[in-house]
Design a protein around this motif. Sequence first.
Motif, PDB file in Angstrom:
ATOM      1  N   TYR A   1       0.833  -1.206   0.000  1.00 26.06           N
ATOM      2  CA  TYR A   1       0.000   0.000   0.000  1.00 26.06           C
ATOM      3  C   TYR A   1       0.868   1.257   0.000  1.00 26.06           C
ATOM      4  N   PRO A   2       0.526   2.242  -0.820  1.00 24.82           N
ATOM      5  CA  PRO A   2       1.296   3.487  -0.830  1.00 24.82           C
ATOM      6  C   PRO A   2       1.138   4.244   0.485  1.00 24.82           C
ATOM      7  N   PRO A   3       2.165   4.978   0.887  1.00 23.47           N
ATOM      8  CA  PRO A   3       2.124   5.684   2.181  1.00 23.47           C
ATOM      9  C   PRO A   3       0.966   6.663   2.312  1.00 23.47           C
ATOM     10  N   GLN A   4       0.482   7.222   1.194  1.00 21.77           N
ATOM     11  CA  GLN A   4      -0.616   8.186   1.290  1.00 21.77           C
ATOM     12  C   GLN A   4      -1.954   7.514   1.608  1.00 21.77           C
ATOM     13  N   HIS A   5      -1.986   6.172   1.563  1.00 20.96           N
ATOM     14  CA  HIS A   5      -3.230   5.452   1.849  1.00 20.96           C
ATOM     15  C   HIS A   5      -3.210   4.726   3.190  1.00 20.96           C
ATOM     16  N   LEU A   6      -2.038   4.308   3.630  1.00 21.22           N
ATOM     17  CA  LEU A   6      -1.962   3.480   4.838  1.00 21.22           C
ATOM     18  C   LEU A   6      -0.825   3.919   5.748  1.00 21.22           C
ATOM     19  N   ASP A   7      -1.140   4.111   7.027  1.00 24.88           N
ATOM     20  CA  ASP A   7      -0.131   4.276   8.079  1.00 24.88           C
ATOM     21  C   ASP A   7      -0.018   2.939   8.799  1.00 24.88           C
ATOM     22  N   LEU A   8       1.174   2.374   8.829  1.00 19.33           N
ATOM     23  CA  LEU A   8       1.399   1.118   9.543  1.00 19.33           C
ATOM     24  C   LEU A   8       2.376   1.404  10.675  1.00 19.33           C
ATOM     25  N   VAL A   9       1.896   1.284  11.909  1.00 15.17           N
ATOM     26  CA  VAL A   9       2.664   1.676  13.093  1.00 15.17           C
ATOM     27  C   VAL A   9       2.921   0.449  13.962  1.00 15.17           C
ATOM     28  N   LEU A  10       4.147   0.316  14.434  1.00 15.57           N
ATOM     29  CA  LEU A  10       4.546  -0.799  15.288  1.00 15.57           C
ATOM     30  C   LEU A  10       4.726  -0.312  16.720  1.00 15.57           C
ATOM     31  N   VAL A  11       4.149  -1.035  17.669  1.00 13.86           N
ATOM     32  CA  VAL A  11       4.299  -0.689  19.094  1.00 13.86           C
ATOM     33  C   VAL A  11       4.826  -1.918  19.825  1.00 13.86           C
ATOM     34  N   SER A  12       6.068  -1.820  20.295  1.00 10.66           N
ATOM     35  CA  SER A  12       6.696  -2.939  20.993  1.00 10.66           C
ATOM     36  C   SER A  12       6.361  -2.907  22.487  1.00 10.66           C
ATOM     37  N   LEU A  13       6.142  -4.085  23.049  1.00 13.31           N
ATOM     38  CA  LEU A  13       5.950  -4.218  24.494  1.00 13.31           C
ATOM     39  C   LEU A  13       7.184  -4.827  25.156  1.00 13.31           C
ATOM     40  N   ASP A  14       8.335  -4.666  24.518  1.00 16.12           N
ATOM     41  CA  ASP A  14       9.591  -5.101  25.123  1.00 16.12           C
ATOM     42  C   ASP A  14       9.919  -4.224  26.326  1.00 16.12           C
ATOM     43  N   ASP A  15      10.933  -4.649  27.074  1.00 14.53           N
ATOM     44  CA  ASP A  15      11.402  -3.841  28.188  1.00 14.53           C
ATOM     45  C   ASP A  15      12.004  -2.545  27.655  1.00 14.53           C
ATOM     46  N   LEU A  16      11.834  -1.466  28.388  1.00 14.96           N
ATOM     47  CA  LEU A  16      12.315  -0.163  27.928  1.00 14.96           C
ATOM     48  C   LEU A  16      13.825  -0.147  27.699  1.00 14.96           C
ATOM     49  N   SER A  17      14.560  -0.990  28.408  1.00 18.61           N
ATOM     50  CA  SER A  17      16.019  -1.039  28.235  1.00 18.61           C
ATOM     51  C   SER A  17      16.428  -1.574  26.866  1.00 18.61           C
ATOM     52  N   ASP A  18      15.489  -2.184  26.141  1.00 15.74           N
ATOM     53  CA  ASP A  18      15.785  -2.747  24.817  1.00 15.74           C
ATOM     54  C   ASP A  18      15.539  -1.756  23.683  1.00 15.74           C
ATOM     55  N   ILE A  19      15.228  -0.509  24.008  1.00 11.45           N
ATOM     56  CA  ILE A  19      14.803   0.453  22.991  1.00 11.45           C
ATOM     57  C   ILE A  19      15.898   0.771  21.969  1.00 11.45           C
ATOM     58  N   SER A  20      17.151   0.669  22.373  1.00 17.49           N
ATOM     59  CA  SER A  20      18.232   1.003  21.431  1.00 17.49           C
ATOM     60  C   SER A  20      19.078  -0.210  21.065  1.00 17.49           C
ATOM     61  N   THR A  21      18.663  -1.406  21.474  1.00 20.07           N
ATOM     62  CA  THR A  21      19.455  -2.604  21.167  1.00 20.07           C
ATOM     63  C   THR A  21      18.591  -3.685  20.509  1.00 20.07           C
ATOM     64  N   THR A  22      17.950  -4.497  21.322  1.00 25.56           N
ATOM     65  CA  THR A  22      17.232  -5.664  20.804  1.00 25.56           C
ATOM     66  C   THR A  22      16.142  -5.298  19.808  1.00 25.56           C
ATOM     67  N   VAL A  23      15.351  -4.269  20.134  1.00 29.57           N
ATOM     68  CA  VAL A  23      14.210  -3.920  19.263  1.00 29.57           C
ATOM     69  C   VAL A  23      14.680  -3.396  17.904  1.00 29.57           C
ATOM     70  N   PRO A  24      15.535  -2.352  17.828  1.00 25.68           N
ATOM     71  CA  PRO A  24      15.965  -1.899  16.496  1.00 25.68           C
ATOM     72  C   PRO A  24      16.784  -2.940  15.734  1.00 25.68           C
TER      73      PRO A  24
END
Length: 206
Positions: free
Chosen positions: A108-131
């Motif tokens: 889907y083109p970006p002008q039609h759909l926003d696809l957003v990801l929300v992780s429930l990992d531990d906050l300490s993983d924000i710059s390591t495991t998740v990315p």
Amino acid sequence: MKLKLSLAISAAALLFLGGGALFTTADAGAARPSAQQGAAPKAAKPEPAPAPAQAAPIKVSEIAEDGLKGVREASAKAGRVLLVNFWATWCAPCREEFPDLVRLREHYPPQHLDLVLVSLDDLSDISTTVPEFLALMKAGGMPSYLLNSQDPDAAINLFDPEWRGELPATFVYDPAGTLAYKHRGRIKPQEVRAAIDAALGPVARP
């Protein structure tokens, strides 16, 4: 007479020795060419290989209830369909369904759909495991957040009061901001596409 014979023998001996010396010198020169004439040219030093291009690091931001509300409102204001997927790196079904989410984003083109990801990992993983996982899945073009809330239930209730936080969980909102589809567990891509197409309407479908 003896003197003439002696001189003749001496002359012959000198001629023989001189000729031998000339022969030896010529032969040595042919066998060992000089450094200037016979040395092989030095091989050119190879140029170093260019370093491989580095992918831009994936940014994962913290988000709470107000931020989640803002995501929903922004999509509705822009008249786009919104798909929100809750997931975690420790959730096996979440990892298994991720390629399907990436393909949905590409479809889907970006002008039609926003696809957003929300992780429930531990906050300490924000710059390591998740990315790191997102980079592995080639999900760099998808807005990604990590839930940071004092009351996770409040954030969950924004999407579905009956939801108890099971992962993965996927919600689709139409351009008016109304919930059009929800699914707990691994998604079925064709089912999600049908919900997105219905929310888009016939004009905006790809």
